[in-house]
Enzyme design. Sequence first.
Site, PDB file in Angstrom:
ATOM      1  N   SER A  56       0.949  -1.137   0.030  1.00 36.33           N
ATOM      2  CA  SER A  56       0.181   0.021   0.031  1.00 36.33           C
ATOM      3  C   SER A  56       0.890   1.402  -0.235  1.00 36.33           C
ATOM      4  O   SER A  56       2.111   1.384   0.446  1.00 36.33           O
ATOM      5  CB  SER A  56      -1.047   0.103   1.248  1.00 36.33           C
ATOM      6  OG  SER A  56      -1.627  -1.127   1.342  1.00 36.33           O
TER       7      SER A  56
HETATM    8  N1  SAH Z   1      -0.575  -5.022   4.079  1.00 39.21           N
HETATM    9  C1  SAH Z   1       0.362  -5.288   2.944  1.00 39.21           C
HETATM   10  C2  SAH Z   1      -0.220  -5.109   1.521  1.00 39.21           C
HETATM   11  C3  SAH Z   1      -1.284  -6.067   1.519  1.00 39.21           C
HETATM   12  S1  SAH Z   1      -1.805  -6.233  -0.182  1.00 39.21           S
HETATM   13  C4  SAH Z   1       1.752  -4.760   2.864  1.00 39.21           C
HETATM   14  O1  SAH Z   1       1.958  -4.011   3.731  1.00 39.21           O
HETATM   15  O2  SAH Z   1       2.481  -5.007   2.140  1.00 39.21           O
HETATM   16  C5  SAH Z   1      -3.282  -7.537   0.153  1.00 39.21           C
HETATM   17  C6  SAH Z   1      -2.670  -8.723   0.328  1.00 39.21           C
HETATM   18  O3  SAH Z   1      -4.037  -9.501   1.006  1.00 39.21           O
HETATM   19  C7  SAH Z   1      -2.116  -9.816  -0.684  1.00 39.21           C
HETATM   20  O4  SAH Z   1      -1.016 -10.306  -0.231  1.00 39.21           O
HETATM   21  C8  SAH Z   1      -3.256 -10.544  -0.778  1.00 39.21           C
HETATM   22  O5  SAH Z   1      -2.710 -12.055  -1.135  1.00 39.21           O
HETATM   23  C9  SAH Z   1      -3.579 -10.829   0.580  1.00 39.21           C
HETATM   24  N2  SAH Z   1      -5.241 -11.445   0.705  1.00 39.21           N
HETATM   25  C10 SAH Z   1      -6.209 -11.382  -0.198  1.00 39.21           C
HETATM   26  N3  SAH Z   1      -7.098 -12.014   0.389  1.00 39.21           N
HETATM   27  C11 SAH Z   1      -6.830 -12.498   1.406  1.00 39.21           C
HETATM   28  C12 SAH Z   1      -7.654 -13.433   2.285  1.00 39.21           C
HETATM   29  N4  SAH Z   1      -8.752 -13.808   2.215  1.00 39.21           N
HETATM   30  N5  SAH Z   1      -7.090 -13.910   3.448  1.00 39.21           N
HETATM   31  C13 SAH Z   1      -5.556 -13.565   3.434  1.00 39.21           C
HETATM   32  N6  SAH Z   1      -4.865 -12.775   2.930  1.00 39.21           N
HETATM   33  C14 SAH Z   1      -5.575 -12.356   1.688  1.00 39.21           C
END
Ligand code: SAH
Length: 200
Positions: A56
């Site tokens: 993000s």
């Molecule tokens: N917080 C992260 C960025 C998040 S991007 C950072 O600081 O880098 C969103 C993430 O959510 C991705 O890695 C994706 O794989 C994960 N994601 C999506 N759906 C999910 C779910 N149902 N359970 C766990 N993770 C999930």
Amino acid sequence: MLQWMVDSTIRSRGIRDPRVLRAMESVPRQLFVRPEDASEAFSDRALPLGLGQTISQPYVVALMTELAQFSPGDRVLEIGTGSGYQAAVLAECGAEVFSVERLADLAEKARVRLEELGYPVQIRIGDGAQGWPEHAPYRAILVTAAPQHVPHGLLEQLDVGGRLVVPEGGREGQVLRVYRRTTEGFEVSEHGAVIFVPLR
Ligand code: SAH
């Protein structure tokens, strides 16, 4: 450069919590992006992590951390570990951090990176929509992928007085919402439009 990032985008856009500002100045964002993107690490942009996922933008990380309003020592749950950057910021603020990621490859890389940097974050591979009930209740929950509607199981893992921060909505647009748990139910507030990858 981190100082410049915080002054130029985070402080100037209204983040005031000194603990959050200090954490954003401390966590080396350049180590959480792909090496080829290192020169962009301090601009206020989301960047690709591979596998269609993104780290993000720094302002949104700061905003979500500020909105969560936890204290040092509190248990905080993150959904969507991704690069581990948001988890590192939470740990730098003194939270006891639990983070759930559905993609094993990203979770493993984040685990190694956080360990090398000395951030004590516990990571589980699985579906974040289920939360991590074994360590509930949490003082704060940050959902960093967007569900159409916040899963009920997650709200139930929030402590009374605690806050869940979530980008809610689909392709047509998402709104950053805070659900604060009261003794009677939940109070909801809205904090602007955001763009996150979908919660799967
Ligand atoms: N917080 C992260 C960025 C998040 S991007 C950072 O600081 O880098 C969103 C993430 O959510 C991705 O890695 C994706 O794989 C994960 N994601 C999506 N759906 C999910 C779910 N149902 N359970 C766990 N993770 C999930």
